[in-house]
Design a protein around this motif. Structure first.
Motif, mmCIF file in Angstrom:
data_model
loop_
_atom_site.group_PDB
_atom_site.id
_atom_site.type_symbol
_atom_site.label_atom_id
_atom_site.label_comp_id
_atom_site.label_asym_id
_atom_site.label_seq_id
_atom_site.Cartn_x
_atom_site.Cartn_y
_atom_site.Cartn_z
ATOM 1 N N SER A 1 -17.831 34.723 -12.930
ATOM 2 C CA SER A 1 -17.350 34.446 -11.571
ATOM 3 C C SER A 1 -18.513 34.398 -10.570
ATOM 4 C CB SER A 1 -16.270 35.440 -11.139
ATOM 5 O OG SER A 1 -16.718 36.762 -11.214
ATOM 6 N N ALA A 2 -19.571 35.161 -10.795
ATOM 7 C CA ALA A 2 -20.764 35.048 -9.946
ATOM 8 C C ALA A 2 -21.426 33.685 -10.149
ATOM 9 C CB ALA A 2 -21.757 36.174 -10.244
ATOM 10 N N ALA A 3 -21.446 33.197 -11.381
ATOM 11 C CA ALA A 3 -21.997 31.867 -11.647
ATOM 12 C C ALA A 3 -21.149 30.790 -10.967
ATOM 13 C CB ALA A 3 -22.070 31.617 -13.155
ATOM 14 N N VAL A 4 -19.829 30.923 -11.042
ATOM 15 C CA VAL A 4 -18.931 29.960 -10.384
ATOM 16 C C VAL A 4 -19.148 29.987 -8.871
ATOM 17 C CG1 VAL A 4 -16.501 29.445 -9.865
ATOM 18 C CG2 VAL A 4 -17.196 29.937 -12.223
ATOM 19 N N ALA A 5 -19.262 31.187 -8.290
ATOM 20 C CA ALA A 5 -19.513 31.297 -6.854
ATOM 21 C C ALA A 5 -20.835 30.622 -6.487
ATOM 22 C CB ALA A 5 -19.519 32.766 -6.419
ATOM 23 N N SER A 6 -21.865 30.831 -7.294
ATOM 24 C CA SER A 6 -23.158 30.190 -7.040
ATOM 25 C C SER A 6 -23.028 28.671 -7.063
ATOM 26 C CB SER A 6 -24.195 30.618 -8.085
ATOM 27 O OG SER A 6 -24.469 31.987 -7.970
ATOM 28 N N ILE A 7 -22.352 28.162 -8.059
ATOM 29 C CA ILE A 7 -22.151 26.712 -8.170
ATOM 30 C C ILE A 7 -21.417 26.178 -6.945
ATOM 31 C CG2 ILE A 7 -20.867 24.932 -9.444
ATOM 32 C CD1 ILE A 7 -21.552 26.618 -12.006
ATOM 33 N N CYS A 8 -20.358 26.865 -6.546
ATOM 34 C CA CYS A 8 -19.561 26.403 -5.401
ATOM 35 C C CYS A 8 -20.344 26.429 -4.100
ATOM 36 C CB CYS A 8 -18.296 27.246 -5.267
ATOM 37 S SG CYS A 8 -17.085 26.934 -6.566
ATOM 38 N N TYR A 9 -21.142 27.467 -3.891
ATOM 39 C CA TYR A 9 -21.898 27.555 -2.647
ATOM 40 C C TYR A 9 -23.091 26.608 -2.614
ATOM 41 C CZ TYR A 9 -19.184 31.486 -0.944
ATOM 42 O OH TYR A 9 -18.171 32.277 -0.481
ATOM 43 N N SER B 1 -16.665 20.331 0.857
ATOM 44 C CA SER B 1 -17.467 21.545 1.038
ATOM 45 C C SER B 1 -16.604 22.717 1.477
ATOM 46 C CB SER B 1 -18.574 21.295 2.057
ATOM 47 O OG SER B 1 -19.446 20.300 1.589
ATOM 48 N N ASN B 2 -15.618 22.448 2.309
ATOM 49 C CA ASN B 2 -14.698 23.497 2.721
ATOM 50 C C ASN B 2 -13.939 24.043 1.507
ATOM 51 O OD1 ASN B 2 -13.377 25.021 4.918
ATOM 52 N ND2 ASN B 2 -11.576 23.958 4.155
ATOM 53 N N PHE B 3 -13.460 23.143 0.650
ATOM 54 C CA PHE B 3 -12.771 23.558 -0.574
ATOM 55 C C PHE B 3 -13.696 24.410 -1.451
ATOM 56 C CE2 PHE B 3 -12.007 22.744 -5.098
ATOM 57 C CZ PHE B 3 -10.745 23.322 -5.224
ATOM 58 N N TYR B 4 -14.936 23.948 -1.632
ATOM 59 C CA TYR B 4 -15.886 24.709 -2.450
ATOM 60 C C TYR B 4 -16.200 26.069 -1.829
ATOM 61 C CZ TYR B 4 -16.859 20.636 -5.376
ATOM 62 O OH TYR B 4 -16.765 19.588 -6.236
ATOM 63 N N GLY B 5 -16.253 26.133 -0.515
ATOM 64 C CA GLY B 5 -16.484 27.411 0.154
ATOM 65 C C GLY B 5 -15.359 28.400 -0.112
ATOM 66 N N ILE B 6 -14.128 27.925 -0.066
ATOM 67 C CA ILE B 6 -12.978 28.791 -0.352
ATOM 68 C C ILE B 6 -12.991 29.221 -1.815
ATOM 69 C CG2 ILE B 6 -10.453 28.839 -0.524
ATOM 70 C CD1 ILE B 6 -10.459 27.009 2.013
ATOM 71 N N LEU B 7 -13.221 28.276 -2.715
ATOM 72 C CA LEU B 7 -13.294 28.603 -4.141
ATOM 73 C C LEU B 7 -14.444 29.571 -4.421
ATOM 74 C CD1 LEU B 7 -11.973 27.966 -6.862
ATOM 75 C CD2 LEU B 7 -13.597 26.080 -7.102
ATOM 76 N N ALA C 1 -22.167 29.250 4.444
ATOM 77 C CA ALA C 1 -22.540 29.383 3.035
ATOM 78 C C ALA C 1 -23.856 30.134 2.876
ATOM 79 C CB ALA C 1 -22.634 28.004 2.382
ATOM 80 N N ARG C 2 -24.762 29.980 3.837
ATOM 81 C CA ARG C 2 -26.057 30.684 3.749
ATOM 82 C C ARG C 2 -25.874 32.189 3.698
ATOM 83 N NH1 ARG C 2 -28.527 26.751 7.755
ATOM 84 N NH2 ARG C 2 -29.697 25.364 6.386
ATOM 85 N N VAL C 3 -24.916 32.697 4.429
ATOM 86 C CA VAL C 3 -24.647 34.136 4.427
ATOM 87 C C VAL C 3 -24.167 34.564 3.044
ATOM 88 C CG1 VAL C 3 -23.166 35.945 5.378
ATOM 89 C CG2 VAL C 3 -24.142 34.211 6.886
ATOM 90 N N ALA C 4 -23.205 33.838 2.507
ATOM 91 C CA ALA C 4 -22.605 34.223 1.233
ATOM 92 C C ALA C 4 -23.535 33.989 0.052
ATOM 93 C CB ALA C 4 -21.294 33.461 1.028
ATOM 94 N N VAL C 5 -24.286 32.906 0.072
ATOM 95 C CA VAL C 5 -25.094 32.566 -1.092
ATOM 96 C C VAL C 5 -26.163 33.616 -1.367
ATOM 97 C CG1 VAL C 5 -26.901 31.104 -0.053
ATOM 98 C CG2 VAL C 5 -26.034 30.588 -2.332
ATOM 99 N N THR C 6 -26.692 34.250 -0.337
ATOM 100 C CA THR C 6 -27.685 35.304 -0.555
ATOM 101 C C THR C 6 -27.074 36.463 -1.331
ATOM 102 O OG1 THR C 6 -28.795 34.673 1.481
ATOM 103 C CG2 THR C 6 -29.312 36.847 0.587
#
Length: 177
Positions: free
Chosen positions: A70-78, A101-107, A30-35
């Motif tokens: 969708s960027a806001a949703v991705a931020s929330i999920c990560y 957390s795995n589910f949220y990572g996929i979402l 998640a650290r990679v994606a959240v940045t």
């Protein structure tokens, strides 16, 4: 193939140690994606305040809306796994947290793919026109869906483990089981 709990025992891990390791691995990913999500989201939040935004037609404004939300949703999920870990700290629910957390990572990855695709589509439509924007967005969507989801899904179903060795079917048994 042995269940994950048996594999953990073979490595000398307890169930709690396995859950801890899995959670740490999820957070590292998640650290990679959240940045990337944070940079994209920050950029999108500034766009409406630029002078050229007023020239966007209604279709482009909707593209912007989808990219921003969708960027806001991705931020929330990560961010969710870390926030939930704080709330559930020392509650003995690490395995639940790992699955969630795995589910949220996929979402989050799906939302990120949507945001990247629509943001790129918006910019290309603004610069070059709708045809190139749709073609590029289609290629980006297909590429992200394949590399992030399609290819891993095939690996899960192809009968190979991480080392490329054939995994016995659950119905077969071997002396190592």
């Amino acid at each position: 193939m042995k269940p994950e709990s048996e594999q953990a025992r073979d490595r000398g891990e307890s169930e709690q140690e396995r859950a801890d390791r899995n959670f740490v691995e999820l957070l590292q990913g998640a650290r990679v994606a959240v940045t990337g999500v944070q940079v994209l989201f920050a950029f999108l939040l500034t766009v409406p305040f630029s002078p050229g935004f007023a020239r966007l037609d209604l279709a482009d404004r909707w593209l912007f809306y989808v990219a921003l939300v969708s960027a806001a949703v991705a931020s929330i999920c990560y961010i969710a796994p870390t926030a939930q870990h704080r709330v559930l700290f020392r509650q003995g629910r690490k395995e639940t947290l790992v699955r969630r957390s795995n589910f949220y990572g996929i979402l989050g990855a799906l939302a990120l793919a949507v945001s990247m695709t629509t943001a790129t589509m918006l910019v290309i439509d603004y610069l070059f026109g709708v045809t190139l924007a749709w073609v590029t967005a289609g290629i980006l969507a297909a590429l992200s869906l394949w590399t992030w989801f399609g290819q891993p899904a095939l690996n899960r179903s192809d009968g190979d483990d991480q080392d490329g060795k054939a995994v016995p079917s659950p119905s077969s048994s071997s002396p190592d089981d």
